[in-house]
Each structure stands twice: as structure tokens, then as C-alpha cells.
Design an enzyme around this catalytic site. Structure first.
Site, PDB file in Angstrom:
ATOM      1  N   ARG A   1       0.812  -1.216   0.000  1.00  0.00           N
ATOM      2  CA  ARG A   1       0.000   0.000   0.000  1.00  0.00           C
ATOM      3  C   ARG A   1       0.851   1.275   0.000  1.00  0.00           C
ATOM      4  NH1 ARG A   1      -4.333   0.249   4.180  1.00  0.00           N
ATOM      5  NH2 ARG A   1      -4.449  -1.981   3.837  1.00  0.00           N
ATOM      6  N   THR A   2       1.961   1.264   0.726  1.00  0.00           N
ATOM      7  CA  THR A   2       2.814   2.454   0.704  1.00  0.00           C
ATOM      8  C   THR A   2       3.441   2.634  -0.671  1.00  0.00           C
ATOM      9  OG1 THR A   2       3.300   2.128   3.045  1.00  0.00           O
ATOM     10  CG2 THR A   2       4.752   3.593   1.837  1.00  0.00           C
TER      11      THR A   2
ATOM     12  N   LYS B   1      20.775 -11.440  -3.338  1.00  0.00           N
ATOM     13  CA  LYS B   1      21.985 -12.228  -3.552  1.00  0.00           C
ATOM     14  C   LYS B   1      23.173 -11.624  -2.828  1.00  0.00           C
ATOM     15  CE  LYS B   1      20.332 -13.090  -8.236  1.00  0.00           C
ATOM     16  NZ  LYS B   1      20.578 -12.630  -9.607  1.00  0.00           N
TER      17      LYS B   1
ATOM     18  N   ARG C   1      12.180   2.299   1.451  1.00  0.00           N
ATOM     19  CA  ARG C   1      11.635   1.591   2.609  1.00  0.00           C
ATOM     20  C   ARG C   1      12.671   0.529   2.955  1.00  0.00           C
ATOM     21  NH1 ARG C   1       6.662  -0.687   5.179  1.00  0.00           N
ATOM     22  NH2 ARG C   1       5.880   1.373   4.655  1.00  0.00           N
TER      23      ARG C   1
ATOM     24  N   HIS D   1       8.454   7.089   9.842  1.00  0.00           N
ATOM     25  CA  HIS D   1       7.625   6.958   8.657  1.00  0.00           C
ATOM     26  C   HIS D   1       6.969   8.323   8.448  1.00  0.00           C
ATOM     27  CE1 HIS D   1       5.416   5.340   5.483  1.00  0.00           C
ATOM     28  NE2 HIS D   1       4.743   4.372   6.070  1.00  0.00           N
TER      29      HIS D   1
END
Lengths: 329, 195
Positions: A54-55, A82, A104, A134
Site C-alpha cells: 500500500r505504501t 543475492k 523503505r 515513517h
């Protein structure tokens, strides 16, 4: 404003400026043609080391509504999984000419490192880092509170709302209760900072096990009793998501059982009815219906949870405009 | 009031309050004449000083044609998000856009601004209008036309043609914002912004 890394980056005047800009952005979203040419030719990379559909969609929508080119970079399935480092990822994005990086990350401080290490020229917007910050979530919460409650006094709900309601106001005189898992919540941290900056009074409500060490230094009150806090007639109640994996002993054993948590800290019909007439109910989503919030509270007329999502796009448009429209040389 | 001659740096008043009032009255009559009345007219003021000018024009239109309601004629068109020079300047504060309740579809939109210079503001305004609806026609009214167009744009209604050099600075002062009505021209050392 080159970067937005923390709610603490904003003083009261600049926070009000961001919210006012968001109000104008929200007004454009009521039009038939929602797209603006403002960031045409700019490239925004959504760099998500942690899943958050959603963000990411909210930032992607915001960037596209401003005509920026959007690249979504998910760590899963990329070379990050990796073993590629944040630095090498950043250098790659720099080489590709990213103008803005929305990041994020599961580690607190990663956006700050990205912004200050000199690896990239791009503007960095923190879309959530670890248990730290946030800021755009705090801005959209502040925007939603202001739209409903600012400038109309404690008893003034009911006047017609448009996108520009509350423009120019801060949140002086309002009381916001933030309820739930404060310990793991970057939303709570960012909100305490930003809402206090804007002049609101914040009370954190949580079981003692979910209150972080050092909370005395935060500019807010702490309560272990939701009913007592609701007796103070808060103007807004913000419920935080409880992660289901944290309920069992294996997840840390922060509380004995979901049922007990729900009884002590859940927003149910009885507590909803105890709220003052103008109070609003908020939740950053996704909700655990029946745990921290009952379906009745989530779907009530007091609930602005769906509106928070729409406001999120407008606020993120404002943040992208303010960080990206000017390329500082 | 002359052109071509260098102006002193402290600013010379080229239009005073009576001249501005007369120019607006004339423009109001020209608007009604060209459009055969005031039906379907919308005046969109471009902030900051285009907006009070649009309000004054609307009042004059309503004075001539009592069927018109000055308040419902006027809208405000912020063009910040449509500028093509955003990356060259410090971040600009976004202003408000409000349209009359009926919108601008099939209306005759008259854009109102204080100074017409390079034409880029009007270019941005035309882009903004395109996103807001589809007017039947768009016309342009400017209190002062100082020349130096960089785009193929010309005004339909002009208060005063003011031939200037690019180094000169034209400033419009309006009572609603600045406390008095005047158009001044001065010659500062600083380069005038091309908008």
C-alpha cells in the site's frame, strides 16, 4: 527541502507548508483529469527492501499523478537478495539517473545513510525505516486530523468538508490518543514528533510491555489504561496495528492473549460510543478487525481510515513536489 | 508615459489609479462588445494580481449588464504546477485554483493577468485550462503589455501597451494587495525574471 528523512526534519512552519501544499494537491484530485505535468521528465525510484504494497502504490500513484517516471525496485528477487549492498544499489540508481529515491528499509537509518553518504545526488524520501520513522504517514495523519478538526473548535464538527478544510492551521489545542504497539511502531514515533510540532497533545496508550525504553524523553504522555484516556475526551484516536506474530511466546510474548489485548486495548462499540461527538477514529492499516479495532468501529461514521489512504496520495504528491521540483545544483 | 527613453531607477509611475480604472472600464466594454453580451463568460484571474483585476472587471461587467452576477463570473487559476521553469527557481508555493460552480465547459474564458511579458505564464495557463475543461473560446486580458514575447501569444484586451527594454522592471500595484493603484517602471540592476 532536499530530503524528507524524519518527521523531526520539519518545524511548525514547514510542516504547515507541506500540509497546505497537500491540500492544493488534494483539490486537483477531485478533477476529471487528475494528472499534472509538474514533474515531467523526472525519475522516481521506489526502492523497497521491505514489502509494503500500500505504501508503494501510494507513492507510485503520487509520482504518476505528477507525471514523473516511476521505477519500482523490490529487493525480493533482485541482486539485493543475492548479497548486493545498499551502496552498490545506490550507485546503480545514480548511474541510471534517478532524481528521487523513495526508500523503505528494515534497518533504521538506511534512508539517512542513502541521503548523506554521497552515493547519490537524488532526493531521498523515507517511506519507513525499521522501527524509526515513517514521516509521510505522520503527515497524512496530521493532514486528516487537520481537515476534520482544525480551526473549528472542539465542538465544531459537522461543517462541510472540502479538500482545503483547515488550510493554514496547525493542530493547536487538539488531543490525540495513539493506542497499541508503540514499541515496534515507526508510525507512533513519527506521529508523536509531528503532531507535537504542530501543537497537538499526544497520549500514547499501550500495555507496559509495548512501551519503548526511554519514552519519558518523548514529548507526550503515556497511559496504560485506554478507558481512562478515553475519559479525557480525545479529539482523535489512532489505533496501531498489532502484528499477529508478536502475540505468542515465540514472538516475544508481549501480551498473554489476543482476547485480553482486545478487551483492554481494542476499540469496540462501547468505547466508540464513549468518544466525544466530533472525535475521529484512525488506523494506518492494514487492520486486524476484531483485535485492535472492531468491525463496528472500523466502519463507523467516525472512522476516517479510508480517507487516510486518499490523503496519503495527496500528501506524497506534496512531498515529491517539494523535494523534487527544484533541482539544487 | 513615453517609451524607449531610460527611466530613473526609483520608478516612474506610468499609470495612476484613474488611468487603471478607465482602462478596466474600457476592457469591460470591449469584452461585452466582442462577445455580444455577457452570456457564458468566465473571468479567470491569474494570482496574485490577476485575481483582483478579474474581480474588478467582473464588477464593471455587472454594472453594465445587471443580469450578470459579478461573484459567479470569477475564478482563480493557479499555474504553478504547469510552469516549465520549476527546476530553475526555488520551490514555489502552490496557490489555489477555484472555478465558478458551473465550471468552464462551453464557456468563454477570459484570462486576466496584470503584466503580459514573455507569454510563458499564459502558455502554462492554457495547459491548466485544458485539464480543467473545454471552453468554447479563451481570450486574454492584460493590464499592461510590455512586449518581449517568447511564444506566439497575443492579448485580446490590453489596458496599456508599454514598450520596455528587458532590463526595465514593470510593477503593478493594486489597492487590494499593495494598498494603492499604480503601474511603475524602474531600472534596477537585477535582471527581471522572464515570467
Amino acid at each position: 527541502m532536499k530530503h524528507l528523512l524524519s518527521a523531526a526534519d520539519l518545524d511548525r512552519a514547514s510542516a504547515v507548508h507541506v500540509l497546505d501544499t497537500a491540500a492544493e494537491m488534494a483539490a486537483t484530485q477531485a478533477r476529471e483529469i487528475k494528472k499534472l505535468p509538474t514533474l515531467r521528465g523526472r525519475t522516481v525510484v521506489n526502492l523497497f527492501f521491505e514489502d509494503s504494497t500500500r505504501t508503494r502504490i501510494s507513492f507510485e500513484t503520487a509520482a504518476k499523478r505528477l507525471s514523473a517516471d516511476v521505477i519500482n525496485f523490490s529487493a525480493k528477487g533482485s541482486s539485493v537478495s543475492k548479497g548486493e549492498s545498499l551502496k552498490d544499489t545506490a550507485l546503480t540508481l545514480q548511474a541510471m539517473g534517478a532524481d528521487g529515491i523513495v526508500v523503505r528499509h528494515h534497518s533504521s537509518g538506511a534512508p539517512h545513510l542513502l541521503a548523506t553518504a554521497g552515493w547519490v545526488d537524488a532526493s531521498v524520501v523515507n517511506a519507513g525505516d525499521g522501527t524509526h520513522q515513517h514521516p509521510t504517514q505522520a503527515l497524512l495523519d496530521a493532514f486528516t486530523i487537520r481537515r476534520h478538526l482544525a480551526g473549528r473548535g472542539a465542538a465544531g464538527a459537522g461543517a462541510s468538508l472540502d479538500a482545503r478544510s483547515g488550510v493554514g492551521h496547525d493542530l493547536t489545542g487538539l488531543h490525540v490518543a495513539v493506542v497499541g504497539d508503540v514499541l515496534h511502531s515507526r508510525v507512533a514515533r513519527s506521529n508523536v514528533q509531528l503532531l507535537t510540532t504542530l501543537g497537538a497533545r499526544v497520549t500514547l496508550v499501550a500495555p507496559p510491555t509495548l512501551v519503548p525504553v526511554g519514552v519519558e524523553a518523548w514529548p507526550c504522555a503515556v497511559s496504560y489504561d485506554l478507558d481512562a484516556t478515553l475519559d479525557e475526551a480525545p479529539d482523535a484516536v489512532m489505533m496501531l496495528r498489532v502484528q499477529r506474530e508478536r502475540m505468542s511466546a515465540a514472538g516475544g510474548g508481549f501480551f498473554p492473549s489476543p482476547l485480553e489485548y482486545s478487551r483492554l486495548f481494542g476499540l469496540d462499540a462501547r468505547r466508540l460510543a464513549a468518544l466525544p461527538g466530533h472525535a475521529i477514529v484512525m488506523h494506518p492499516g492494514p487492520m486486524n478487525r476484531g483485535l485492535e479495532i472492531s468491525a463496528e468501529a472500523a466502519d463507523s461514521v467516525r472512522s476516517v481510515i479510508v480517507e487516510q489512504v486518499a490523503n496519503g496520495v495527496a500528501v506524497r504528491m506534496a512531498v515529491l513536489y517539494l523535494t523534487l521540483a527544484t533541482k539544487e545544483s | 508615459m513615453s517609451s524607449g527613453t531610460p527611466m530613473p531607477s526609483d520608478g516612474t509611475t506610468v499609470l495612476g489609479a484613474p488611468e487603471i480604472a478607465r482602462a478596466l472600464t474600457r476592457i469591460a466594454h470591449e469584452i461585452l462588445e466582442r462577445n455580444k453580451g455577457g452570456d457564458d463568460l468566465v473571468l479567470l484571474g491569474i494570482p496574485t494580481r490577476g485575481l483582483p483585476l478579474a474581480r474588478r472587471l467582473a464588477q464593471r461587467l455587472a454594472d453594465v449588464e445587471p443580469a450578470l452576477d459579478a461573484d459567479t463570473l470569477v475564478g482563480e487559476l493557479d499555474i504553478t504546477m504547469y510552469r516549465d521553469d520549476l527546476h530553475r527557481h526555488p520551490t514555489r508555493t502552490i496557490g489555489t485554483t477555484t472555478l465558478p460552480s458551473d465550471g468552464i465547459d462551453d464557456k468563454i474564458v477570459v484570462l486576466v493577468d496584470d503584466v503580459l511579458y514573455s507569454g510563458r505564464t499564459i502558455r502554462a495557463a492554457l495547459d491548466a485550462i485544458k485539464d480543467l475543461g473545454r471552453p468554447r473560446a479563451v481570450q486574454l486580458a492584460a493590464l499592461v503589455d510590455r512586449g518581449h514575447r517568447e511564444l506566439p501569444i497575443r492579448p485580446d484586451y490590453v489596458g496599456k501597451n508599454l514598450p520596455t527594454s528587458t532590463s526595465e522592471r514593470v510593477q503593478v500595484r493594486l489597492a487590494e494587495i499593495d494598498g494603492d493603484d499604480a503601474v511603475t517602471i524602474s531600472q534596477p540592476g537585477a535582471q527581471e525574471v522572464a515570467w
